[in-house]
Design a protein around this motif. Structure first.
Motif, mmCIF file in Angstrom:
data_model
loop_
_atom_site.group_PDB
_atom_site.id
_atom_site.type_symbol
_atom_site.label_atom_id
_atom_site.label_comp_id
_atom_site.label_asym_id
_atom_site.label_seq_id
_atom_site.Cartn_x
_atom_site.Cartn_y
_atom_site.Cartn_z
ATOM 1 N N UNK A 33 0.834 -1.201 0.000
ATOM 2 C CA UNK A 33 0.000 0.000 0.000
ATOM 3 C C UNK A 33 0.866 1.247 0.000
ATOM 4 N N UNK A 34 0.245 2.358 -0.303
ATOM 5 C CA UNK A 34 0.957 3.633 -0.501
ATOM 6 C C UNK A 34 0.306 4.702 0.374
ATOM 7 N N UNK A 39 -2.538 6.627 -5.271
ATOM 8 C CA UNK A 39 -1.227 6.093 -5.677
ATOM 9 C C UNK A 39 -1.316 4.602 -5.976
ATOM 10 N N UNK A 40 -2.004 3.865 -5.096
ATOM 11 C CA UNK A 40 -2.174 2.427 -5.321
ATOM 12 C C UNK A 40 -2.956 2.177 -6.615
ATOM 13 N N UNK A 45 -3.087 0.187 -12.073
ATOM 14 C CA UNK A 45 -3.467 0.413 -13.474
ATOM 15 C C UNK A 45 -2.249 0.406 -14.399
ATOM 16 N N UNK A 46 -1.062 0.282 -13.832
ATOM 17 C CA UNK A 46 0.153 0.277 -14.650
ATOM 18 C C UNK A 46 0.590 1.674 -15.062
ATOM 19 N N UNK A 47 0.085 2.694 -14.396
ATOM 20 C CA UNK A 47 0.451 4.072 -14.744
ATOM 21 C C UNK A 47 1.552 4.641 -13.852
ATOM 22 N N UNK A 48 2.014 3.849 -12.913
ATOM 23 C CA UNK A 48 3.148 4.276 -12.066
ATOM 24 C C UNK A 48 3.928 3.025 -11.688
#
Ligand SMILES: Cc1ncc(COP(=O)(O)O)c(C=O)c1O
Length: 398
Positions: A33-34, A39-40, A45-48
């Motif tokens: 977790x973030x 952020x999670x 979603x593969x965006x970070x």
């Protein structure tokens, strides 16, 4: 960097919390977790960059993937719960959205036959078998069957035949098929299969890669272009190798080139000693000049760091005039060489293909493959070679 250096340094050393661990940390967490939910969501979603759930990615597994991909000369890698699951993932990726046809080598590990005939065939996959050591016959089978995928073992189990992998790759590609190469017996220390044209490289990590009889695992290496498909399949099917096994495999790989050099050196000594013994009918070892694929192995296999030729750590042999009873007597008389399944461990071990790796095939099928009741498959360890030879000879005297 050379293979020996990559094996030790590639993967794993990532700074965290202000320091960098010299050994790869074992991240056992199944989820992450973030600071915020957003952020999670971005990571998921593969965006970070980051980790959300271990079936989708794990830092210890990724360290292993980086290490093995470096040794294979690039591409991407995934670890799986066994060599069989890596093979299944490779074949699934090569067949997804394409005609359900395979041309496979007619010399494979017993369980691989069962994967093709017992699992894939009922799912509609048609497999044709051909001799990979006869490239012309193999090409005819590929031209006729028009497969999406060609499958072979770089060194076949258990008779240690060595197909010219680069020629088979060229045939596969010319006919629009991907090459899946099971490189369990060679490892990247002996054969750089990517450079020779393999599209999917499969290893049983249980064997030489981990090398200490303490891991069941598999590795799949593939070109980056296949990454989205392979990773989607893996995330859905969930064949992941656990973090502790990833760590052990990584630790094993750090000494892989050193161990392979010792396995190969010892195997050459053992093969020659067995060949000289009158109680042995035949020795199968690609390093022997009379092996049918000696030239192919000499051309394809990498030398050790010191320049010494390498032909693998496996030696198969047939005991003269022996049936199951005589083979059991020999196995029971061994004192140092372990009688068990598997291969590629630091200790020497011998298995009996008719009752282990190829037990599930009919006696007729085994006979067609040349696997008789007098055949033994020896995985030569890194002990002193004189001790290994002495043990084998005393057990033969029985
Ligand atoms: C050539 C080959 N491929 C695949 C496998 C399967 O590996 P695992 O036992 O890790 O599933 C084996 C196992 O002996 C093997 O010899």
């Amino acid at each position: 960097m050379k293979l020996e250096s990559l094996a030790v340094h590639a993967g794993g050393r990532k700074p965290s919390a202000g320091f960098t661990a010299a050994a790869t940390p074992i991240h056992v967490s199944s989820s992450y977790f973030y600071g915020t939910a957003a952020e999670l969501a971005k990571v998921e979603a593969g965006n970070a960059e980051g980790y959300s759930y271990t079936r989708h990615g794990n830092p210890t597994a990724d360290a292993l993937h980086e290490q093995i991909a470096a040794l294979e000369g690039g591409g991407a890698a995934l670890s799986t719960a066994s060599g069989m699951s890596a093979l299944h993932l490779a074949l699934s990726a090569a067949l997804t959205g394409r005609p359900q046809r395979i041309v496979a080598a007619n010399m494979l590990f017993g369980q691989t036959y069962l994967l093709l005939s017992g699992v894939m065939e009922p799912q509609g996959v048609e497999t044709r078998f051909a001799d990979p050591c006869d490239p012309d016959a193999f090409e005819r089978a590929v031209a006729e069957h028009r497969p999406s995928c060609v499958l072979l073992e770089a060194v076949s189990n258990p008779l240690l035949r060595v197909a010219e992998l680069d020629r088979i790759a060229a045939i596969a590609h010319e006919h629009g098929a991907a090459l899946v190469a099971d490189c369990t017996f060679t490892t990247p220390a002996l054969l750089q299969a990517r450079g020779l044209g393999a599209d999917f490289i499969v290893h049983s990590g249980t064997k030489h890669l981990a090398g200490h009889a303490d891991v069941l695992g598999g590795i799949l290496v593939y070109a980056n272009e296949h990454a989205p498909l392979v990773e989607d399949l893996s995330q859905t099917l969930g064949p992941n190798l656990g973090p502790f096994e990833c760590y052990l495999t990584m630790r094993g790989i750090k000494t892989l080139p050193l161990r392979m050099a010792a396995h190969c050196r010892n195997a050459g000594i053992v093969a020659r000693a067995l060949q000289e013994d009158e109680r042995i009918l035949r020795v199968h070892y690609p390093g022997l000049a009379d092996h049918p694929d000696h030239d192919a192995a000499s051309r394809l296999f990498l030398p050790a760091a010191g320049g010494e030729k390498q032909y693998g750590g496996m030696v198969s042999f047939e005991i003269a005039s022996a049936g199951r009873q005589e083979v059991f007597r020999f196995l029971n008389a061994l004192k140092l060489v372990v009688r068990t399944l598997s291969l590629g461990d630091v200790h020497s071990l011998v298995s009996y293909p008719a009752m282990s790796s190829h037990r599930n095939l009919s006696p007729k099928h085994r006979a067609r493959l040349g696997i008789g009741d007098n055949l033994l498959r020896l995985s030569v360890g890194i002990e002193d070679p004189e001790d290994i030879v002495e043990d084998l000879l005393q057990a033969l005297r029985g």
